[in-house]
Design a protein around this motif. Structure first.
Motif, PDB file in Angstrom:
ATOM      1  N   ALA A   1      78.597  23.981  38.861  1.00 60.67           N
ATOM      2  CA  ALA A   1      77.808  23.568  40.027  1.00 60.67           C
ATOM      3  C   ALA A   1      78.113  22.127  40.412  1.00 60.67           C
ATOM      4  N   ALA A   2      78.284  21.268  39.411  1.00 60.32           N
ATOM      5  CA  ALA A   2      78.613  19.868  39.683  1.00 60.32           C
ATOM      6  C   ALA A   2      79.969  19.762  40.372  1.00 60.32           C
ATOM      7  N   GLY A   3      80.951  20.523  39.873  1.00 64.90           N
ATOM      8  CA  GLY A   3      82.273  20.510  40.484  1.00 64.90           C
ATOM      9  C   GLY A   3      82.245  21.003  41.921  1.00 64.90           C
ATOM     10  N   ARG A   4      81.460  22.032  42.165  1.00 64.80           N
ATOM     11  CA  ARG A   4      81.357  22.565  43.525  1.00 64.80           C
ATOM     12  C   ARG A   4      80.676  21.576  44.469  1.00 64.80           C
ATOM     13  N   ALA A   5      79.676  20.861  43.975  1.00 66.07           N
ATOM     14  CA  ALA A   5      78.985  19.876  44.810  1.00 66.07           C
ATOM     15  C   ALA A   5      79.935  18.758  45.224  1.00 66.07           C
ATOM     16  N   ILE A   6      80.766  18.318  44.283  1.00 61.94           N
ATOM     17  CA  ILE A   6      81.727  17.262  44.602  1.00 61.94           C
ATOM     18  C   ILE A   6      82.787  17.784  45.569  1.00 61.94           C
ATOM     19  N   ALA A   7      83.268  19.014  45.319  1.00 64.60           N
ATOM     20  CA  ALA A   7      84.273  19.604  46.206  1.00 64.60           C
ATOM     21  C   ALA A   7      83.729  19.793  47.614  1.00 64.60           C
ATOM     22  N   ALA A   8      82.426  20.001  47.720  1.00 69.12           N
ATOM     23  CA  ALA A   8      81.799  20.183  49.033  1.00 69.12           C
ATOM     24  C   ALA A   8      81.548  18.862  49.747  1.00 69.12           C
ATOM     25  N   GLY A   9      81.896  17.748  49.109  1.00 70.77           N
ATOM     26  CA  GLY A   9      81.773  16.441  49.744  1.00 70.77           C
ATOM     27  C   GLY A   9      80.399  15.822  49.694  1.00 70.77           C
ATOM     28  N   LYS A  10      79.536  16.271  48.788  1.00 69.60           N
ATOM     29  CA  LYS A  10      78.162  15.786  48.779  1.00 69.60           C
ATOM     30  C   LYS A  10      78.030  14.331  48.332  1.00 69.60           C
ATOM     31  N   ILE A  11      79.056  13.801  47.655  1.00 71.52           N
ATOM     32  CA  ILE A  11      79.022  12.381  47.301  1.00 71.52           C
ATOM     33  C   ILE A  11      80.245  11.653  47.873  1.00 71.52           C
TER      34      ILE A  11
ATOM     35  N   VAL B   1      58.820  29.471  26.688  1.00 69.44           N
ATOM     36  CA  VAL B   1      59.498  28.694  25.646  1.00 69.44           C
ATOM     37  C   VAL B   1      60.358  27.626  26.313  1.00 69.44           C
ATOM     38  N   GLU B   2      60.622  26.565  25.571  1.00 69.42           N
ATOM     39  CA  GLU B   2      61.510  25.524  26.051  1.00 69.42           C
ATOM     40  C   GLU B   2      62.958  25.940  25.780  1.00 69.42           C
ATOM     41  N   LYS B   3      63.822  25.809  26.787  1.00 66.93           N
ATOM     42  CA  LYS B   3      65.221  26.179  26.625  1.00 66.93           C
ATOM     43  C   LYS B   3      66.125  25.051  27.120  1.00 66.93           C
ATOM     44  N   PRO B   4      67.304  24.898  26.501  1.00 69.83           N
ATOM     45  CA  PRO B   4      68.227  23.848  26.955  1.00 69.83           C
ATOM     46  C   PRO B   4      68.837  24.193  28.302  1.00 69.83           C
ATOM     47  N   ILE B   5      68.972  23.190  29.144  1.00 66.78           N
ATOM     48  CA  ILE B   5      69.581  23.367  30.455  1.00 66.78           C
ATOM     49  C   ILE B   5      70.528  22.204  30.734  1.00 66.78           C
ATOM     50  N   LEU B   6      71.381  22.376  31.719  1.00 64.17           N
ATOM     51  CA  LEU B   6      72.139  21.277  32.297  1.00 64.17           C
ATOM     52  C   LEU B   6      71.518  20.959  33.648  1.00 64.17           C
ATOM     53  N   ARG B   7      71.118  19.714  33.823  1.00 67.00           N
ATOM     54  CA  ARG B   7      70.504  19.280  35.082  1.00 67.00           C
ATOM     55  C   ARG B   7      71.507  18.446  35.872  1.00 67.00           C
ATOM     56  N   VAL B   8      71.817  18.918  37.060  1.00 64.31           N
ATOM     57  CA  VAL B   8      72.718  18.207  37.956  1.00 64.31           C
ATOM     58  C   VAL B   8      71.874  17.508  39.020  1.00 64.31           C
ATOM     59  N   THR B   9      71.954  16.192  39.060  1.00 61.80           N
ATOM     60  CA  THR B   9      71.220  15.412  40.060  1.00 61.80           C
ATOM     61  C   THR B   9      72.222  14.818  41.045  1.00 61.80           C
ATOM     62  N   ILE B  10      72.036  15.140  42.321  1.00 63.20           N
ATOM     63  CA  ILE B  10      72.955  14.683  43.362  1.00 63.20           C
ATOM     64  C   ILE B  10      72.219  13.728  44.289  1.00 63.20           C
ATOM     65  N   LYS B  11      72.734  12.526  44.430  1.00 62.14           N
ATOM     66  CA  LYS B  11      72.149  11.525  45.327  1.00 62.14           C
ATOM     67  C   LYS B  11      73.159  11.261  46.450  1.00 62.14           C
ATOM     68  N   SER B  12      72.811  11.705  47.648  1.00 61.45           N
ATOM     69  CA  SER B  12      73.719  11.558  48.784  1.00 61.45           C
ATOM     70  C   SER B  12      73.219  10.475  49.731  1.00 61.45           C
TER      71      SER B  12
END
Length: 380
Positions: free
Chosen positions: A154-164, A294-305
């Motif tokens: 998801a992070a790679g796609r956000a960058i490829a989409a020009g969000k930053i 239950v608590e589960k591990p996640i990856l959180r992607v934060t995008i600041k545009s």
């Protein structure tokens, strides 16, 4: 794919990751995975314990294979016509020969990262596969679960989409506390590693893979230093490097297993990518699964545009947060099984995994000199 329309699978190796990651992933996939028909370990005791765990999780009883008995050894397992593929989860230096043995027996192979102990042996392995076994329709993929993690994708796609905007610089910082009581350290082949880098190779290819997935341009050059700060983590436990990419962007890549205490682990760590029009961060955290409570591990992607008006004046920042559960092992398995069926999504490419090893090898050997990563691979 379902267990009813494909031959079975075998797991070669019964260590911690086989128990805690690969078996649960097969359980989650359920009918989307082939039936587990056999398990192999060097010792009979370990193999039987692993088979018992598999029986509990998968509601199937795999046959047990181990060294020392010709009737139940690895060669006998690989000769079985009802097993079409294997997952190889063995010590790093043993894997290349076992991969070739399985391919020679006509089996599709999913092998745990790294692809090989070093770039030269990895390149040789890939060349042999592409010349002898790929033309026969055999699939070989490398199980690099960070490459399959939805959060990194998801992070790679956000960058490829020009969000930053265009990436200008980045940082990957990962500091770990490893003591002698850790279950990972107590694994004999990690305690006295016979391969470069020790934990830095075994664990470092993960963070290299994350960069490979997220960055829009390939990593081309590296310069850095490696050191040993805790003698029992020999040969090295820390690397600090700078990396340049094909598009001119550059960044910091740091990895250590020598934190003095748990509180230092990952302080100020994580992945941050800075672009011309914003920045993006990826961090591992935990979130509550409301269905199972239950608590589960996640990856959180934060995008600041960044936003600008018609005159180019900077306005309010836009924020987007993407939370993705950590499920890379499950998805890398699913991708492998789909590739066997002719539906290749590109995950697990041995060449991609070789690029990850090149990053670690360059970091270990640079000594401050600039290393051309592409040349390192092409000349091996």
């Amino acid at each position: 794919m379902s267990a009813s329309n494909t031959a079975g699978i075998a797991i070669l190796g019964a260590g911690i990751f086989a128990q805690e990651a690969h078996l649960p992933a097969l359980q989650t996939l359920g009918p989307l995975a082939p039936k587990l028909r056999a398990v192999y370990s060097r010792s009979e005791k370990t193999a039987r314990e692993f088979a018992a765990q598999a029986t509990t999780l998968l509601n199937a009883t795999p046959d047990v294979y181990y060294d020392g008995n010709p009737s139940f050894n690895l060669d006998t397992l690989l000769a079985r016509p009802d097993i079409s593929s294997v997952i190889v989860i063995l010590p790093i230096t043993q894997q290349p020969s076992i991969i070739l043995k399985a391919l020679a027996a006509g089996k599709h192979v999913l092998s745990e990262k790294p692809v090989a102990p070093d770039v030269a042996s990895g390149a040789k392995l890939i060349t042999q596969y592409e010349a002898e076994y790929k033309p026969k329709g055999l699939v070989w993929r490398v199980a690099e679960n960070f490459e399959a993690e939805p959060g990194f994708i998801a992070a790679g796609r956000a960058i490829a989409a020009g969000k930053i905007g265009k990436v200008t610089f980045f940082s990957s910082r990962n500091v770990n506390f490893m003591d002698k009581d850790s279950k990972w350290y107590k694994t004999p082949w990690r305690t006295v590693p016979d391969y470069q880098g020790g934990f830095l190779l075994d664990g470092g290819v993960h963070s290299a893979a994350a960069l490979r997935v997220i960055l829009p341009s390939s990593m081309t050059h590296l310069s850095g230093f490696a050191s040993l700060n805790k003698e029992w983590l020999a040969p090295h436990d820390t690397i600090n490097t700078i990396i340049k990419n094909a598009d001119g962007s550059h960044g910091i890549y740091e990895l250590s297993f020598a934190a003095p205490s748990p509180s230092r682990a990952n302080a100020g760590g994580g992945l941050v990518f800075t672009g011309a029009d914003g920045w993006l961060q990826v961090q591992q955290t935990r979130a509550r699964d409301l269905i199972h409570n239950v608590e589960k591990p996640i990856l959180r992607v934060t995008i600041k545009s960044a936003t600008r008006d018609a005159n180019g004046v900077l306005g309010p920042e836009k924020e987007e947060v993407i939370d993705e559960p950590i499920r890379g092992v499950e998805l890398e398995q699913a991708s492998f099984f789909a590739a066997i069926d002719g539906k290749d999504d590109g995950l697990g490419s041995p060449l991609g995994a070789l690029k990850d090893v090149a990053v670690i090898q360059a970091a270990l050997t640079s000594g401050g000199e600039l290393i051309d990563l592409e040349k390192l691979i092409s000349q091996s």
